[in-house]
Scaffold this motif. Structure first.
Motif, mmCIF file in Angstrom:
data_model
loop_
_atom_site.group_PDB
_atom_site.id
_atom_site.type_symbol
_atom_site.label_atom_id
_atom_site.label_comp_id
_atom_site.label_asym_id
_atom_site.label_seq_id
_atom_site.Cartn_x
_atom_site.Cartn_y
_atom_site.Cartn_z
ATOM 1 N N UNK A 199 1.765 -85.596 -67.315
ATOM 2 C CA UNK A 199 0.509 -84.936 -66.597
ATOM 3 C C UNK A 199 0.714 -83.477 -66.462
ATOM 4 N N UNK A 200 -0.386 -83.005 -66.935
ATOM 5 C CA UNK A 200 -0.617 -81.244 -66.864
ATOM 6 C C UNK A 200 -1.566 -80.983 -65.551
ATOM 7 N N UNK A 201 -1.088 -80.359 -64.616
ATOM 8 C CA UNK A 201 -2.253 -79.721 -63.649
ATOM 9 C C UNK A 201 -2.258 -78.193 -63.872
ATOM 10 N N UNK A 202 -3.495 -77.939 -64.527
ATOM 11 C CA UNK A 202 -3.573 -76.615 -64.990
ATOM 12 C C UNK A 202 -3.803 -75.854 -63.880
ATOM 13 N N UNK A 203 -3.376 -74.361 -64.277
ATOM 14 C CA UNK A 203 -3.326 -73.076 -63.616
ATOM 15 C C UNK A 203 -4.592 -72.263 -63.897
ATOM 16 N N UNK A 204 -4.562 -70.904 -63.278
ATOM 17 C CA UNK A 204 -5.593 -70.141 -63.627
ATOM 18 C C UNK A 204 -5.251 -68.550 -63.549
ATOM 19 N N UNK A 205 -5.759 -68.072 -64.581
ATOM 20 C CA UNK A 205 -5.530 -66.669 -64.594
ATOM 21 C C UNK A 205 -6.603 -65.634 -64.030
#
Length: 307
Positions: A199-205
């Motif tokens: 599972x990938x829990x995406x981040x934000x820039x």
């Protein structure tokens, strides 16, 4: 292999607890003390630009640059722990193992207040260029440091400057639930990792105080508040059909400064005044997604564009 399709036009409508439209993940990066430092025995200082463009020769020790990092662990950590207690908001602390070892009081306080601690590497660095054995050693060293200082076991992973093609398979083998080394989506998604589905829990820039760093694009806490508010408003409007996820990234040496923290405080007050917002740790989001996401491969068809 890259996936340029993802969920496409019909992402899964995975409902959040209580019918929330947006799951908000507040991420506090705890890195100070794990950066490259001549004082710590490294050959060079961290080669970064701070305060509107000021930098220095990384081959020489710089006490002013060290003090920039020290602000986060001396002041910023306590400002955010107090703010989070005040608003009763859970956060994920992406923490470097070495940083926690150098301030075990902070490690204990993070765990005491019930926040998640996510592995952020033993040192503040990425994994590109490491062999699989070196990656595994880095993951285990970080995990051991978190367990020794905070008394909790990390289930998430995120590192600076990227992972390798082997990282996710190693994380799955080491018992991690998720990683966040992705900026690819507004929802969690699965990827193959060796024999596992990871599972990938995406981040934000963009919803991130790193935009104040060096010649940054943000100038005031009000700027950050506006970016966070607009992001939440957009996702909430879309979340009536497909609930979304929003990440907020804070670095204690940057967002821990009073003016930036004031913008985060305004955002917490705004978001907590809305219906349909679920503040959650990344572990909570990951566990919910693992339990409620559709079976099969819900992230589209992988396209071999580059390998």
């Amino acid at each position: 292999m890259r996936d340029l399709i993802g969920y496409g036009e019909n992402p899964p409508a995975v409902g959040w607890p209580g019918g929330a439209k947006v799951a908000v993940s507040l991420v506090v990066n705890y890195e100070e003390g794990a950066e490259r430092s001549i004082a710590a025995g490294d050959a060079a200082e961290e080669d970064i630009v701070i305060f509107g463009g000021w930098s220095s020769d990384p081959s020489r020790r710089n006490l002013m640059k060290e003090s920039f990092f020290e602000y986060g662990t001396r002041v910023g950590i306590w400002r955010y722990l107090a703010m989070l207690r005040e608003y009763k908001v859970p956060a994920t602390f992406m923490a470097c193992g070495e940083a926690l070892e150098k301030n075990p009081e902070a490690a204990r306080a993070i765990a005491r207040d019930g926040h998640e601690i996510c592995g952020h590497g033993y040192r503040w660095r990425g994994m590109v260029g490491m062999s699989p054995d070196e990656e595994r050693a880095e993951i285990r060293a970080c995990k051991a440091a978190i367990e020794a200082t905070a008394g909790v076991t990390p289930v998430g992973w995120y590192v600076r400057e990227d992972i390798t093609e082997n990282t996710r398979a190693i994380l799955a083998e080491e018992g991690f639930l998720y990683d966040s080394n992705s900026y690819a989506d507004d929802l969690p998604y699965f990827v193959p990792a060796g024999e596992a589905r990871h599972l990938v829990v995406p981040y934000s820039g963009d919803t991130n105080d790193a935009r104040f760093w060096g010649p940054g694009s943000l100038a005031t806490g009000e700027d950050l508040f506006t970016v966070l508010k607009d992001t939440l408003d957009c996702l909430a409007a879309e979340g009536g059909t497909v609930p979304k996820m929003m990440s907020v990234g804070i670095h204690l040496r940057i967002g821990g400064r009073p003016s930036v923290a004031a913008g985060v405080r305004r955002f917490l007050e705004y978001a907590l005044g809305l219906d349909g917002v679920w503040f959650a740790t990344r572990e909570e989001i990951a566990r919910w997604w693992l339990e409620h996401a559709p079976e099969g491969k819900p992230s589209g068809v992988f396209q071999e564009v580059a390998s």
